[in-house]
Design an enzyme around this catalytic site. Structure first.
Site, mmCIF file in Angstrom:
data_model
loop_
_atom_site.group_PDB
_atom_site.id
_atom_site.type_symbol
_atom_site.label_atom_id
_atom_site.label_comp_id
_atom_site.label_asym_id
_atom_site.label_seq_id
_atom_site.Cartn_x
_atom_site.Cartn_y
_atom_site.Cartn_z
ATOM 1 N N HIS A 130 -17.389 64.058 27.179
ATOM 2 C CA HIS A 130 -17.517 62.679 26.692
ATOM 3 C C HIS A 130 -16.200 62.216 26.065
ATOM 4 O O HIS A 130 -15.728 61.098 26.332
ATOM 5 C CB HIS A 130 -18.654 62.615 25.670
ATOM 6 C CG HIS A 130 -18.718 61.330 24.894
ATOM 7 N ND1 HIS A 130 -19.595 60.316 25.203
ATOM 8 C CD2 HIS A 130 -18.014 60.904 23.804
ATOM 9 C CE1 HIS A 130 -19.418 59.320 24.360
ATOM 10 N NE2 HIS A 130 -18.469 59.648 23.492
ATOM 11 N N GLU A 131 -15.604 63.052 25.225
ATOM 12 C CA GLU A 131 -14.353 62.672 24.575
ATOM 13 C C GLU A 131 -13.220 62.526 25.590
ATOM 14 O O GLU A 131 -12.386 61.625 25.476
ATOM 15 C CB GLU A 131 -13.981 63.691 23.494
ATOM 16 C CG GLU A 131 -15.006 63.845 22.385
ATOM 17 C CD GLU A 131 -15.371 62.517 21.723
ATOM 18 O OE1 GLU A 131 -14.530 61.590 21.736
ATOM 19 O OE2 GLU A 131 -16.497 62.402 21.226
ATOM 20 N N HIS A 134 -13.343 59.188 27.204
ATOM 21 C CA HIS A 134 -12.655 58.168 26.407
ATOM 22 C C HIS A 134 -11.158 58.179 26.704
ATOM 23 O O HIS A 134 -10.526 57.122 26.831
ATOM 24 C CB HIS A 134 -12.874 58.423 24.918
ATOM 25 C CG HIS A 134 -14.151 57.882 24.369
ATOM 26 N ND1 HIS A 134 -14.559 56.574 24.550
ATOM 27 C CD2 HIS A 134 -15.118 58.475 23.612
ATOM 28 C CE1 HIS A 134 -15.717 56.386 23.940
ATOM 29 N NE2 HIS A 134 -16.083 57.521 23.367
ATOM 30 N N GLU A 201 -19.204 53.603 24.349
ATOM 31 C CA GLU A 201 -19.945 54.858 24.228
ATOM 32 C C GLU A 201 -20.808 55.089 25.464
ATOM 33 O O GLU A 201 -20.884 56.214 25.978
ATOM 34 C CB GLU A 201 -20.814 54.840 22.964
ATOM 35 C CG GLU A 201 -20.023 54.962 21.670
ATOM 36 C CD GLU A 201 -19.168 56.203 21.615
ATOM 37 O OE1 GLU A 201 -19.633 57.301 21.978
ATOM 38 O OE2 GLU A 201 -17.985 56.065 21.232
#
Length: 338
Positions: A130-131, A134, A201
């Site tokens: 997930h990071e 980003h 998100e």
């Protein structure tokens, strides 16, 4: 498109900063605020990531000091087609993580010790994917700069009463201007943070699931992190609430006014979206999914051309999925876990 979006957000935050300056000092205050905001924008572009890492007391680690954590990030970065980011560890009991950096070539990811201790290896992979999403979407620069400027606006709002109460200033609205600076400006900055974080998100959840190949790993991790964040405080985040939107789950406790308007989408909605994505991918959408039971060959740590590693023996301490004590043996030499 991301460059234009970043420029627009910088313009909005700069305008808010200048507005506070006008309310506190009239035209002269607005001019000073513009110069300060321009300087902060320039400084934030090059140094905001270092500030955020320092505020969270993050320590950089490598393959020798945190081998499993580092290897997971390295393999996920390779799967995502990204340069290897710098890897940091935060000594904090609350499980959480964030990414920062002005571009993929200068990115950093950070996870707390609580995250590594409380989540399984697969769940950690889902979080770090997930990071990295980003980073891949170039969200990190925008989110980090917004955190810096929102913090500055909130700080001005906190000092507005003292600054605005001076009779020698040129405040055009008097005490009303002070109240607006104290209440409206920080609230407007918070709304900008919410707009930045909420949509990104969802996109990072989707991108992270695609990187690790298992949406339910991230779904399981989100549930665990959200439940833990409700009862385990994060002192660094509480002292610097403007950076809350950087984390994968809101790190602020329910005792703060900040939580009346969360910077993050509802966790249950995020989990539902990931479960739907898993069902669409054919990986199973059962709510009873256990990350430990996931097929190992799909894991991001398996090397191409090599067979999947054999199943790990059962651990005596299920709370420690890493197969070792992350805090090390008794009286260890000082390292990144200490």
């Amino acid at each position: 498109m991301n460059t234009l979006r970043t420029a627009m957000l910088l313009a909005v935050m700069t305008a808010l900063f200048m507005g506070v300056g006008y309310l506190l000092g009239g035209t002269g205050g607005m001019g000073i605020a513009f110069l300060v905001a321009a300087g902060m924008n320039f400084f934030s572009y090059w140094n905001a990531d270092k500030m955020v890492l320092a505020m969270n007391h993050a320590v950089e680690v490598d393959e020798r000091s945190a081998p499993e954590y580092y290897r997971i990030v390295r393999d996920l970065a390779a799967r995502a087609g990204l340069p290897m980011p710098r890897v940091y560890l935060i000594e904090a009991d609350q499980p959480n993580a964030f990414a920062t950096g002005r571009n993929p070539e200068n990115a950093a990811v950070a996870a707390s010790t609580g995250l590594l201790q409380r989540l399984s290896r697969e769940e950690v992979a889902g979080v770090m994917a997930h990071e990295l999403a980003h980073v891949k979407h170039r969200d990190t620069l925008t989110m980090t700069i917004v955190a810096t400027l929102a913090g500055a606006i909130s700080m001005l709002g906190n000092f507005a009463f003292f600054l605005g109460g001076n009779r020698d200033n040129n405040n055009p609205l008097g005490f009303v201007g002070v109240l607006v600076a104290m209440i409206v400006a920080p609230f407007a900055a918070m709304l900008v943070q919410m707009a930045v974080s909420r949509t990104r998100e969802y996109e990072a959840d989707k991108g992270g699931a695609e990187i690790c190949g298992q949406p339910l790993w991230l779904a399981s991790a989100l549930g665990k992190i959200a439940r833990s964040a409700e009862r385990i405080p994060n002192p660094d985040a509480e002292r610097n609430p403007a950076m809350a939107h950087l984390f994968i789950i809101n790190p602020l406790s329910g005792e703060r006014m900040d939580n009346l308007f969360s910077t993050h989408p509802d966790t249950e909605n995020r989990i539902a979206a990931l479960q739907a994505m898993a069902a669409h991918m054919g990986s199973g959408g059962s709510a009873g999914f256990s990350p430990e039971a996931a097929a190992r060959p799909a894991g991001p740590w398996d090397r191409a051309g090599q067979s999947a590693p054999p199943p790990r023996p059962a651990q005596s301490s299920p709370a420690n999925p890493w197969g070792r004590n992350p805090t090390g043996p008794k009286n260890p030499p000082k390292g990144p876990w200490s």
